[in-house]
Design a protein around this motif. Sequence first.
Motif, PDB file in Angstrom:
ATOM      1  N   HIS A   1       0.825  -1.215   0.000  1.00  0.00           N
ATOM      2  CA  HIS A   1       0.000   0.000   0.000  1.00  0.00           C
ATOM      3  C   HIS A   1       0.860   1.267   0.000  1.00  0.00           C
ATOM      4  O   HIS A   1       0.468   2.283  -0.599  1.00  0.00           O
ATOM      5  CB  HIS A   1      -0.983  -0.013   1.166  1.00  0.00           C
ATOM      6  CG  HIS A   1      -2.054  -1.055   1.012  1.00  0.00           C
ATOM      7  ND1 HIS A   1      -2.975  -1.042  -0.013  1.00  0.00           N
ATOM      8  CD2 HIS A   1      -2.330  -2.153   1.744  1.00  0.00           C
ATOM      9  CE1 HIS A   1      -3.777  -2.081   0.089  1.00  0.00           C
ATOM     10  NE2 HIS A   1      -3.397  -2.782   1.150  1.00  0.00           N
ATOM     11  N   ALA A   2       2.015   1.208   0.633  1.00  0.00           N
ATOM     12  CA  ALA A   2       2.934   2.359   0.595  1.00  0.00           C
ATOM     13  C   ALA A   2       3.427   2.589  -0.830  1.00  0.00           C
ATOM     14  O   ALA A   2       3.489   3.740  -1.299  1.00  0.00           O
ATOM     15  CB  ALA A   2       4.106   2.141   1.550  1.00  0.00           C
TER      16      ALA A   2
ATOM     17  N   ALA B   1      -0.303  12.025 -10.050  1.00  0.00           N
ATOM     18  CA  ALA B   1      -0.868  13.374 -10.012  1.00  0.00           C
ATOM     19  C   ALA B   1       0.113  14.426 -10.534  1.00  0.00           C
ATOM     20  O   ALA B   1      -0.178  15.611 -10.525  1.00  0.00           O
ATOM     21  CB  ALA B   1      -1.285  13.711  -8.585  1.00  0.00           C
ATOM     22  N   SER B   2       1.243  13.982 -11.026  1.00  0.00           N
ATOM     23  CA  SER B   2       2.283  14.875 -11.534  1.00  0.00           C
ATOM     24  C   SER B   2       1.816  15.641 -12.762  1.00  0.00           C
ATOM     25  O   SER B   2       0.919  15.206 -13.481  1.00  0.00           O
ATOM     26  CB  SER B   2       3.513  14.032 -11.900  1.00  0.00           C
ATOM     27  OG  SER B   2       4.370  14.721 -12.748  1.00  0.00           O
TER      28      SER B   2
ATOM     29  N   GLY C   1       2.785   5.646  -6.073  1.00  0.00           N
ATOM     30  CA  GLY C   1       2.253   5.651  -7.437  1.00  0.00           C
ATOM     31  C   GLY C   1       1.127   6.659  -7.610  1.00  0.00           C
ATOM     32  O   GLY C   1       1.060   7.359  -8.624  1.00  0.00           O
ATOM     33  N   ALA C   2       0.250   6.760  -6.627  1.00  0.00           N
ATOM     34  CA  ALA C   2      -0.849   7.729  -6.695  1.00  0.00           C
ATOM     35  C   ALA C   2      -0.303   9.153  -6.665  1.00  0.00           C
ATOM     36  O   ALA C   2      -0.815  10.042  -7.363  1.00  0.00           O
ATOM     37  CB  ALA C   2      -1.821   7.502  -5.543  1.00  0.00           C
TER      38      ALA C   2
ATOM     39  N   GLN D   1      10.303   3.988  -8.898  1.00  0.00           N
ATOM     40  CA  GLN D   1       9.194   3.142  -8.470  1.00  0.00           C
ATOM     41  C   GLN D   1       8.910   2.012  -9.455  1.00  0.00           C
ATOM     42  O   GLN D   1       8.694   0.877  -9.046  1.00  0.00           O
ATOM     43  CB  GLN D   1       7.932   3.957  -8.242  1.00  0.00           C
ATOM     44  CG  GLN D   1       6.855   3.042  -7.654  1.00  0.00           C
ATOM     45  CD  GLN D   1       5.519   3.670  -7.537  1.00  0.00           C
ATOM     46  OE1 GLN D   1       5.115   4.441  -8.406  1.00  0.00           O
ATOM     47  NE2 GLN D   1       4.806   3.321  -6.481  1.00  0.00           N
ATOM     48  N   ILE D   2       8.925   2.292 -10.756  1.00  0.00           N
ATOM     49  CA  ILE D   2       8.635   1.209 -11.702  1.00  0.00           C
ATOM     50  C   ILE D   2       9.736   0.164 -11.659  1.00  0.00           C
ATOM     51  O   ILE D   2       9.479  -1.027 -11.818  1.00  0.00           O
ATOM     52  CB  ILE D   2       8.351   1.722 -13.134  1.00  0.00           C
ATOM     53  CG1 ILE D   2       7.826   0.574 -14.011  1.00  0.00           C
ATOM     54  CG2 ILE D   2       9.561   2.357 -13.759  1.00  0.00           C
ATOM     55  CD1 ILE D   2       6.628  -0.181 -13.488  1.00  0.00           C
TER      56      ILE D   2
END
Length: 152
Positions: A17-18, A28-29, A23-24, A131-132
């Motif tokens: 979830h972190a 929003a970038s 990712g969320a 992240q990816i």
Amino acid sequence: MNTPRLPWTDLSPKAYHAMAAVGATTAASSLGHLLMVLVKARVSQLNGCAFCVDMYVRDLRQHGETWQRISSLVTWREAGLYSERECAALAWAETLTRLVDHQVSHDAEFAGLQGQFSDQEIVELSWTIAQINAWNRMAIGMRAPVPEKDIV
């Protein structure tokens, strides 16, 4: 089809979830959805993550990306189908993904970014790439299966 190794999202839900929260935040970038997904698809290609490549190609198609640009992503430098901004982002994505191949200097790739992105966007792009890469490693390591779906 490979069998998944462990139910990793269930066994470590807080970490999962972190990662989803990061990712969320990056979603929003101001970078724009298509650019971010192009970068994620290319990094996933480099890492050999079948699950993620499938997911991001589908996402690109659903958002109107052409098959020609999707199939040429692996040869983006030669294809001539991508904007200067996209090329700068893809070059940075490859640099941060293939760190062992780029130990000398990242100055040329970074300079290319500075001509196309704000400082904030460069940091957001870098977080997206980091992240990816982490998602790819989890999906590959845990053998996330590619779900069979119709072509979009």
